[in-house]
Write an enzyme that holds these catalytic residues in place. Structure first.
Site, PDB file in Angstrom:
ATOM      1  N   LYS A   1       5.364   1.702  -3.102  1.00  0.00           N
ATOM      2  CA  LYS A   1       5.252   3.048  -3.675  1.00  0.00           C
ATOM      3  C   LYS A   1       5.530   2.953  -5.159  1.00  0.00           C
ATOM      4  CE  LYS A   1       4.612   7.380  -2.388  1.00  0.00           C
ATOM      5  NZ  LYS A   1       3.821   7.984  -1.300  1.00  0.00           N
TER       6      LYS A   1
ATOM      7  N   SER B   1      -6.939   5.663   3.690  1.00  0.00           N
ATOM      8  CA  SER B   1      -7.004   4.754   2.532  1.00  0.00           C
ATOM      9  C   SER B   1      -7.392   3.353   2.997  1.00  0.00           C
ATOM     10  CB  SER B   1      -5.648   4.682   1.828  1.00  0.00           C
ATOM     11  OG  SER B   1      -5.499   5.749   0.929  1.00  0.00           O
TER      12      SER B   1
ATOM     13  N   ASP C   1      -0.186  10.714  -4.686  1.00  0.00           N
ATOM     14  CA  ASP C   1       0.939  11.384  -4.023  1.00  0.00           C
ATOM     15  C   ASP C   1       1.179  12.641  -4.864  1.00  0.00           C
ATOM     16  OD1 ASP C   1       3.252  10.844  -1.875  1.00  0.00           O
ATOM     17  OD2 ASP C   1       4.259  11.629  -3.636  1.00  0.00           O
TER      18      ASP C   1
ATOM     19  N   LYS D   1       0.856  -1.180   0.000  1.00  0.00           N
ATOM     20  CA  LYS D   1       0.000   0.000   0.000  1.00  0.00           C
ATOM     21  C   LYS D   1       0.883   1.218   0.000  1.00  0.00           C
ATOM     22  CE  LYS D   1      -3.998   1.980   0.295  1.00  0.00           C
ATOM     23  NZ  LYS D   1      -3.630   2.675  -0.952  1.00  0.00           N
TER      24      LYS D   1
ATOM     25  N   THR E   1      -4.541  13.444   4.988  1.00  0.00           N
ATOM     26  CA  THR E   1      -3.123  13.609   5.340  1.00  0.00           C
ATOM     27  C   THR E   1      -2.920  14.928   6.086  1.00  0.00           C
ATOM     28  OG1 THR E   1      -2.562  12.335   3.389  1.00  0.00           O
ATOM     29  CG2 THR E   1      -0.763  13.514   4.453  1.00  0.00           C
TER      30      THR E   1
ATOM     31  N   LYS F   1       5.433   3.434   8.386  1.00  0.00           N
ATOM     32  CA  LYS F   1       4.261   4.299   8.549  1.00  0.00           C
ATOM     33  C   LYS F   1       2.990   3.452   8.597  1.00  0.00           C
ATOM     34  CE  LYS F   1       4.244   7.573   5.635  1.00  0.00           C
ATOM     35  NZ  LYS F   1       4.117   8.541   4.540  1.00  0.00           N
TER      36      LYS F   1
ATOM     37  N   GLN G   1       7.206   3.923   3.868  1.00  0.00           N
ATOM     38  CA  GLN G   1       5.802   3.495   3.901  1.00  0.00           C
ATOM     39  C   GLN G   1       5.604   2.217   4.729  1.00  0.00           C
ATOM     40  OE1 GLN G   1       3.749   5.486   1.472  1.00  0.00           O
ATOM     41  NE2 GLN G   1       2.137   4.855   2.858  1.00  0.00           N
TER      42      GLN G   1
ATOM     43  N   ASN H   1      -2.427  19.005  -2.076  1.00  0.00           N
ATOM     44  CA  ASN H   1      -3.412  18.307  -1.245  1.00  0.00           C
ATOM     45  C   ASN H   1      -3.083  18.394   0.244  1.00  0.00           C
ATOM     46  OD1 ASN H   1      -3.840  15.373   0.138  1.00  0.00           O
ATOM     47  ND2 ASN H   1      -5.643  16.034  -0.991  1.00  0.00           N
TER      48      ASN H   1
HETATM   49  P1  NDP Z   1       0.579  17.724  -4.491  1.00  0.00           P
HETATM   50  O1  NDP Z   1       1.069  17.360  -5.840  1.00  0.00           O
HETATM   51  O2  NDP Z   1      -0.874  17.886  -4.269  1.00  0.00           O
HETATM   52  O3  NDP Z   1       1.279  19.076  -3.997  1.00  0.00           O
HETATM   53  C1  NDP Z   1       2.665  19.153  -3.913  1.00  0.00           C
HETATM   54  C2  NDP Z   1       3.025  20.569  -3.505  1.00  0.00           C
HETATM   55  O4  NDP Z   1       4.412  20.622  -3.207  1.00  0.00           O
HETATM   56  C3  NDP Z   1       2.802  21.578  -4.622  1.00  0.00           C
HETATM   57  O5  NDP Z   1       2.531  22.847  -4.069  1.00  0.00           O
HETATM   58  C4  NDP Z   1       4.161  21.576  -5.324  1.00  0.00           C
HETATM   59  O6  NDP Z   1       4.442  22.762  -6.057  1.00  0.00           O
HETATM   60  C5  NDP Z   1       5.097  21.441  -4.157  1.00  0.00           C
HETATM   61  N1  NDP Z   1       6.312  20.775  -4.591  1.00  0.00           N
HETATM   62  C6  NDP Z   1       6.408  19.527  -5.137  1.00  0.00           C
HETATM   63  N2  NDP Z   1       7.676  19.259  -5.461  1.00  0.00           N
HETATM   64  C7  NDP Z   1       8.385  20.349  -5.099  1.00  0.00           C
HETATM   65  C8  NDP Z   1       9.749  20.669  -5.167  1.00  0.00           C
HETATM   66  N3  NDP Z   1      10.639  19.812  -5.688  1.00  0.00           N
HETATM   67  N4  NDP Z   1      10.131  21.886  -4.685  1.00  0.00           N
HETATM   68  C9  NDP Z   1       9.230  22.755  -4.166  1.00  0.00           C
HETATM   69  N5  NDP Z   1       7.912  22.494  -4.082  1.00  0.00           N
HETATM   70  C10 NDP Z   1       7.509  21.307  -4.539  1.00  0.00           C
HETATM   71  O7  NDP Z   1       1.193  16.614  -3.501  1.00  0.00           O
HETATM   72  P2  NDP Z   1       0.719  16.222  -2.040  1.00  0.00           P
HETATM   73  O8  NDP Z   1       0.220  17.417  -1.329  1.00  0.00           O
HETATM   74  O9  NDP Z   1      -0.122  15.018  -2.147  1.00  0.00           O
HETATM   75  O10 NDP Z   1       2.104  15.746  -1.392  1.00  0.00           O
HETATM   76  C11 NDP Z   1       2.969  16.634  -0.665  1.00  0.00           C
HETATM   77  C12 NDP Z   1       3.917  15.827   0.205  1.00  0.00           C
HETATM   78  O11 NDP Z   1       3.143  15.046   1.135  1.00  0.00           O
HETATM   79  C13 NDP Z   1       4.800  14.818  -0.515  1.00  0.00           C
HETATM   80  O12 NDP Z   1       6.035  14.716   0.172  1.00  0.00           O
HETATM   81  C14 NDP Z   1       4.046  13.513  -0.368  1.00  0.00           C
HETATM   82  O13 NDP Z   1       4.884  12.385  -0.483  1.00  0.00           O
HETATM   83  C15 NDP Z   1       3.516  13.670   1.043  1.00  0.00           C
HETATM   84  N6  NDP Z   1       2.377  12.828   1.390  1.00  0.00           N
HETATM   85  C16 NDP Z   1       1.219  12.901   0.674  1.00  0.00           C
HETATM   86  C17 NDP Z   1       0.148  12.110   1.026  1.00  0.00           C
HETATM   87  C18 NDP Z   1      -1.183  12.236   0.355  1.00  0.00           C
HETATM   88  O14 NDP Z   1      -2.147  11.608   0.838  1.00  0.00           O
HETATM   89  N7  NDP Z   1      -1.334  12.991  -0.705  1.00  0.00           N
HETATM   90  C19 NDP Z   1       0.253  11.121   2.119  1.00  0.00           C
HETATM   91  C20 NDP Z   1       1.484  11.191   2.873  1.00  0.00           C
HETATM   92  C21 NDP Z   1       2.508  12.001   2.484  1.00  0.00           C
HETATM   93  P3  NDP Z   1       4.445  22.720  -7.678  1.00  0.00           P
HETATM   94  O15 NDP Z   1       2.997  22.713  -8.056  1.00  0.00           O
HETATM   95  O16 NDP Z   1       5.177  23.951  -8.085  1.00  0.00           O
HETATM   96  O17 NDP Z   1       5.159  21.460  -8.069  1.00  0.00           O
END
Ligand code: NDP
Length: 449
Positions: free
Chosen positions: A130, A381, A170, A94, A214, A118, A115, A245
């Site tokens: 993943k 999830s 993600d 997962k 999250t 976690k 993961q 997200n």
């Molecule tokens: P999204 O794609 O919805 O959002 C990602 C955000 O982070 C965007 O604002 C993006 O900006 C920014 N970002 C991504 N890469 C970079 C980078 N290299 N440098 C600067 N900013 C960056 O992703 P999520 O919100 O789902 O995920 C965010 C984090 O949370 C990740 O680390 C993910 O692994 C973790 N996570 C997510 C979960 C989930 O349920 N969604 C669960 C557990 C952890 P831009 O649009 O400019 O790329």
């Protein structure tokens, strides 16, 4: 930076480095867990005998595949797809799918490794995995996204199933992408198999609260850390990075709990709004119109946009990094602590470098590492899978309560494990040790497999 590892564990880590050259994020993630495990081997010599650490560092299966698709100009594009099925001791693999140009095997392996622990901390029956691709969804049309997702699933489908491997979203993978992938899986297999993917739309098998989970969960975790120090979010100035997200629903829950979030960001820069981020506006820009956060200024003239700036320069009492890995380095961590930060909750996976983690631990602030703090997403999830198995759907209130209870339980487990192993207040050790022991016991029970 010196590696601080027990003499039994150090050679295992060296072997990880030798066997996985160049995968620096994977090295960082394994190192961080292995540094906590020395005392566990003293209490549990059977884990050494069964070579549990050596086995846990080696994925059960790694799939790498070609993803050809056609763009709007009719040109053929080729990306690379990954799924790392890391550990199935506690349940089906997962973990989410990440679509971002930086994706390569080392990133997917670091995420898959995290993961495992976690998912174990949630107490739910889920293993760790993943996947993702170096595909960049930014600037692509809906048709291009669909074309890519269909091609990606045309290979991946053969490895998935509700009892085998269950992906989710993600970075770069949200409800739209999950929809296209679910549609293609259904078409190829001729099965309406809700439990093979999570993060689905609520009209077709998804769970209420999964979208929020999250961010809400990370905020609940920080709330628990604050409560343990007889404190609350009330009146605190908070800094959140990202605007995807996790960031959006972290901001929402912090505001509900009485804190004020003054920042958000994307990969081009950050917004500072001293009056508090306008969440309705942020959601309209990001979730509805898919615009850049710079545009926030068009509607909130008093706010500031800093292109390519360092968001952690803004003083805050609570920081919740919610964008990506290694976004807080040692100097950023020092600046946060110096400016009065008392709690850090990681919404993102591994957003703090080892140097930064050391600063937080040495300063003895409340530091909640991602594998504990952001486990609410995967936990919900798993609740989605439960509803799918029962062909049921729960209310928002009931599901949110379940999420909150799970986060409270994870906090307690990490808190108490840290005390048991002689490092009170150290949630890094608490999370690594508690997660590891649950998986290790199952692996011992299964024999050498
Ligand atoms: P999204 O794609 O919805 O959002 C990602 C955000 O982070 C965007 O604002 C993006 O900006 C920014 N970002 C991504 N890469 C970079 C980078 N290299 N440098 C600067 N900013 C960056 O992703 P999520 O919100 O789902 O995920 C965010 C984090 O949370 C990740 O680390 C993910 O692994 C973790 N996570 C997510 C979960 C989930 O349920 N969604 C669960 C557990 C952890 P831009 O649009 O400019 O790329």
């Amino acid at each position: 930076m010196a590696v601080n590892m027990d003499e039994k564990v150090a050679p295992i880590f060296q072997e990880v480095l030798n066997r996985n050259p160049g995968e620096i994020e994977f090295h960082q993630a394994t190192r961080e867990v292995l540094e906590s495990l020395g005392p566990v081997l003293v209490k549990h010599p059977e884990f050494t005998h069964h070579k549990i650490i050596e086995r846990i560092c080696e994925p059960e299966r790694q799939i790498i595949f070609r993803v050809p698709w056609r763009d709007d100009k009719g040109e053929v594009q080729i990306n690379r797809g990954f799924r790392v099925e890391f550990n199935s001791a506690l349940g089906p693999y997962k973990g989410g799918l990440r679509f971002h140009p930086s994706v390569y095997l080392g990133i997917i392996k670091f995420l898959g490794f995290e993961q495992i622990f976690k998912n174990a901390l949630t107490g739910l029956p889920i293993g760790g995995g993943k996947g993702g691709s170096d595909f960049d969804p930014k600037g692509k049309s809906d048709d291009e996204i669909m074309s890519f997702c269909q091609s990606f699933m045309t290979e991946l489908y053969r490895h998935l199933g509700e009892h085998t491997d269950v992906p989710a979203g993600d970075i770069g993978v949200g409800g739209r992408e999950i929809g296209y992938m679910f549609g293609q899986y259904k078409r190829i297999t001729n099965r309406w198999e809700a439990g093979m993917l999570t993060g689905k739309g609520t009209d077709w098998g998804g769970s209420l609260v999964r979208t929020e989970a999250t961010g809400y969960g990370a905020t609940f975790f920080v709330d628990e850390m604050l409560k343990a120090r007889k404190d609350t979010f009330g009146g605190k100035v908070c800094s959140v990075s990202g605007s995807g997200n996790v960031a959006i629903y972290t901001i929402e829950k912090i505001h509900e709990l009485g804190g004020k979030v003054v920042t958000c960001s994307d990969s081009n820069g950050y917004i500072y709004d001293e009056k508090g981020i306008d969440l309705v506006l942020l959601q309209q820009l990001k979730e509805v119109e898919r615009r850049r956060i710079k545009d926030y200024l068009q509607y909130r003239k008093h706010a500031q946009y800093v292109a390519k700036g360092n968001i952690w320069e803004i003083p805050c009492q609570v920081a919740m990094p919610s964008a990506t890995q290694n976004e807080i380095n040692g100097a950023d961590a020092e600046m946060l602590v110096k400016n009065g930060c008392i709690a850090v909750g990681e919404g993102a996976n591994m957003p703090t470098t080892p140097e930064g983690v050391k600063v937080f631990l040495d300063a003895q602030i409340a530091y909640g590492p991602g594998k504990a703090a952001n486990a609410g997403g995967v936990a919900t999830s798993a609740l989605e899978m439960q509803q799918n198995a029962q062909r049921d759907s729960w209310t928002f209130e009931y599901t949110e309560k379940r999420l909150q209870d799970i986060m409270k339980h994870i906090h307690e487990l990490c808190y108490e494990t840290a005390i048991e192993y002689g490092t009170p207040g150290n949630y890094v050790n608490g999370a690594n040790i508690a997660g590891f022991i649950r998986v290790a016991k199952a692996m011992v029970a299964f024999g050498v497999v």
